[in-house]
Design an enzyme around this catalytic site. Structure first.
Site, PDB file in Angstrom:
ATOM      1  N   GLY A 218      38.631  34.318  36.414  1.00 41.23           N
ATOM      2  CA  GLY A 218      39.171  35.218  35.396  1.00 41.23           C
ATOM      3  C   GLY A 218      38.060  35.976  34.693  1.00 41.23           C
ATOM      4  O   GLY A 218      37.565  35.529  33.655  1.00 41.23           O
TER       5      GLY A 218
ATOM      6  N   SER B 147      37.629  40.124  35.124  1.00 39.45           N
ATOM      7  CA  SER B 147      38.049  41.491  34.807  1.00 39.45           C
ATOM      8  C   SER B 147      39.287  41.509  33.921  1.00 39.45           C
ATOM      9  O   SER B 147      40.113  40.596  33.948  1.00 39.45           O
ATOM     10  CB  SER B 147      38.341  42.264  36.099  1.00 39.45           C
ATOM     11  OG  SER B 147      37.195  42.343  36.902  1.00 39.45           O
TER      12      SER B 147
ATOM     13  N   SER C  69      42.160  36.834  42.339  1.00 36.48           N
ATOM     14  CA  SER C  69      42.550  36.517  43.712  1.00 36.48           C
ATOM     15  C   SER C  69      43.079  35.091  43.817  1.00 36.48           C
ATOM     16  O   SER C  69      42.434  34.145  43.366  1.00 36.48           O
ATOM     17  CB  SER C  69      41.341  36.665  44.645  1.00 36.48           C
ATOM     18  OG  SER C  69      40.736  37.921  44.493  1.00 36.48           O
TER      19      SER C  69
ATOM     20  N   GLU D 181      28.693  35.505  44.585  1.00 30.54           N
ATOM     21  CA  GLU D 181      29.840  36.309  44.983  1.00 30.54           C
ATOM     22  C   GLU D 181      29.424  37.588  45.686  1.00 30.54           C
ATOM     23  O   GLU D 181      30.078  38.044  46.629  1.00 30.54           O
ATOM     24  CB  GLU D 181      30.690  36.662  43.755  1.00 30.54           C
ATOM     25  CG  GLU D 181      31.892  37.534  44.085  1.00 30.54           C
ATOM     26  CD  GLU D 181      32.740  37.867  42.883  1.00 30.54           C
ATOM     27  OE1 GLU D 181      33.641  38.716  43.022  1.00 30.54           O
ATOM     28  OE2 GLU D 181      32.517  37.296  41.811  1.00 30.54           O
TER      29      GLU D 181
ATOM     30  N   ASN E 103      30.567  49.616  42.795  1.00 31.68           N
ATOM     31  CA  ASN E 103      29.236  49.972  43.271  1.00 31.68           C
ATOM     32  C   ASN E 103      28.490  50.853  42.284  1.00 31.68           C
ATOM     33  O   ASN E 103      27.257  50.804  42.184  1.00 31.68           O
ATOM     34  CB  ASN E 103      29.342  50.652  44.645  1.00 31.68           C
ATOM     35  CG  ASN E 103      29.621  49.640  45.742  1.00 31.68           C
ATOM     36  OD1 ASN E 103      30.033  48.513  45.480  1.00 31.68           O
ATOM     37  ND2 ASN E 103      29.373  50.037  46.978  1.00 31.68           N
ATOM     38  N   GLU E 104      29.233  51.678  41.524  1.00 33.41           N
ATOM     39  CA  GLU E 104      28.577  52.518  40.528  1.00 33.41           C
ATOM     40  C   GLU E 104      27.892  51.676  39.456  1.00 33.41           C
ATOM     41  O   GLU E 104      26.752  51.945  39.053  1.00 33.41           O
ATOM     42  CB  GLU E 104      29.599  53.468  39.892  1.00 33.41           C
ATOM     43  CG  GLU E 104      30.131  54.541  40.816  1.00 33.41           C
ATOM     44  CD  GLU E 104      31.183  54.038  41.804  1.00 33.41           C
ATOM     45  OE1 GLU E 104      31.548  54.784  42.717  1.00 33.41           O
ATOM     46  OE2 GLU E 104      31.648  52.885  41.648  1.00 33.41           O
TER      47      GLU E 104
END
Length: 387
Positions: free
Chosen positions: A131, A133, A165, A250, A373-374
């Site tokens: 947990g 985001s 997920s 991760e 990725n940004e």
């Protein structure tokens, strides 16, 4: 001691380990009939497979033996992980617990938590989600607003988490929450981590449905969810350091470069069967695809070696995730461009079409999950002293 344990006495046995896991996967697939899938570490939840894999000795490799594991290194786990992903095995059930939660417990958990949870993880029968985001925070974890409020004998958690997920199947979630008020000058301070049992009162789990109808992700709502003091992970206020360390595991693993490996492998096999009909442009495109994959693997292995040596690999892990998931996205359309399907019902063609359809649905997620990725490019720039 299993046959696998006898083989893995030191790093010189990595090749034997690779042979052993390949033999297991071939036999298990033949017996139980599971299909190779794209993105199997996210989408293919098969608790029976995870149990068989653990019984054969291939889960909990880096967990010490006193906690039910095998006491091996990250390179041993890398070998097994690579083979599981290459064949697209149904590994989602145990994946997060083995990849992320176990190292977190070993680094920050107390002895009671390790004794309670690590043997279950090593047995492949304990499932976790993460947990981090939130709807209003995106990839900016410092903007997390879920709060944990101290009570006499524990904590009350209130807030929301998204992109969790497997939460609809999992036993627990490791939740990042704010435990002290936001300090605008120190945005990363005041966070803590909690082990939250997902059958606790006050939890609502809603699926996030993909365009394909699949629902691997979830939104979790916490309404005065009680967490006992025994389920605080690490130190109160140290959550930011803990969670960023976990993200190295991760972001750097083979799953950041091999999510589409079964699709690539199947496509190359079909192209190879065409023999002399393969033109130079197609052959060159295949070579370029495989060269990128091999280069990314070298980078990913270097992170595994750094973790084995106990080094901080956060910057390198961010680089693996950025380059690897960009490659995964590119590979989907590259495979589609390379192939000119005849209108046949040949099983290999039909299977490849099914994997390609799945890959196209999952493609946008590759560069989002685990941090966009940004954002990761900002992490890399800071690590290089450029900002």
């Amino acid at each position: 001691m299993s046959e696998y344990d006898a083989l893995c006495v030191n790093d010189a046995d990595l090749s034997k380990l690779r042979t052993s896991i390949r033999e297991f996967l071939a036999a298990d697939q033949a017996e139980f009939g599971w299909k190779s899938e794209v993105d199997s570490w996210l989408s293919e939840w098969d608790e029976a497979f995870s149990a068989r894999l653990a019984d054969a000795g291939f889960i909990g490799l880096t967990i010490p033996q006193e906690y039910g594991g095998h006491g091996l290194g990250h390179l041993h786990r890398y070998v097994v992980t690579e083979e599981l992903l290459a064949v697209g095995a149904p590994v989602a059930a145990h994946w997060i617990a083995d990849r992320q939660v176990a190292p977190g417990l070993l680094a920050y958990g107390n002895e009671e938590q390790r004794q309670r949870l690590l043997p279950q993880i090593a047995a492949g029968r304990y499932y976790s989600s993460i947990g981090m985001s939130e709807p209003g925070a995106g990839s900016d974890l410092a903007a997390v607003s879920t709060k944990a409020t101290k009570t006499d004998d524990g904590w009350l958690i209130n807030g929301r988490k998204v992109w969790t997920s497997g939460a609809h199947h999992a036993h627990q979630a490791v939740v990042l929450a704010r435990t002290s008020p936001l300090d605008p000058e120190h945005r990363h301070a005041g966070f803590s981590q909690f082990i939250v049992m997902l059958d606790s009162p006050g939890i609502i789990i809603d699926p996030i449905v993909l365009t394909s109808g699949e629902a691997h992700f979830n939104e979790i709502v916490f309404e005065d969810v009680f967490v006992p003091e025994a389920n605080v992970l690490g130190e109160i206020g140290n959550g930011w350091h803990q969670v960023t360390a976990e993200l190295s595991f991760e972001r750097s693993g083979p799953e950041r470069i091999l999510s589409t490996a079964p699709l690539i492998t199947a496509a190359v096999r079909i192209l190879a069967d065409r023999g002399d009909d393969l033109d130079d442009r197609t052959a060159g495109a295949v070579g370029d695809l495989l060269a990128r994959l091999i280069s990314l693997r070298q980078l990913s292995v270097s992170v595994a070696r750094a973790l084995t040596d106990g080094k901080d690999a956060a910057n390198q892990a961010a680089l693996v995730k950025d380059l690897g998931t960009t490659f995964e996205q590119d590979s989907v359309e590259l495979v589609a461009d390379l192939l000119d399907f005849a209108d046949t019902q040949d099983p290999p063609d039909l299977r490849l079409r099914a994997m390609l359809a799945t890959a196209r649905v999952h493609k946008p997620m590759f560069t989002l999950r685990g941090g966009t990725n940004e954002v990761l490019r900002g992490v890399i720039a800071r690590g290089m002293g450029l900002r």
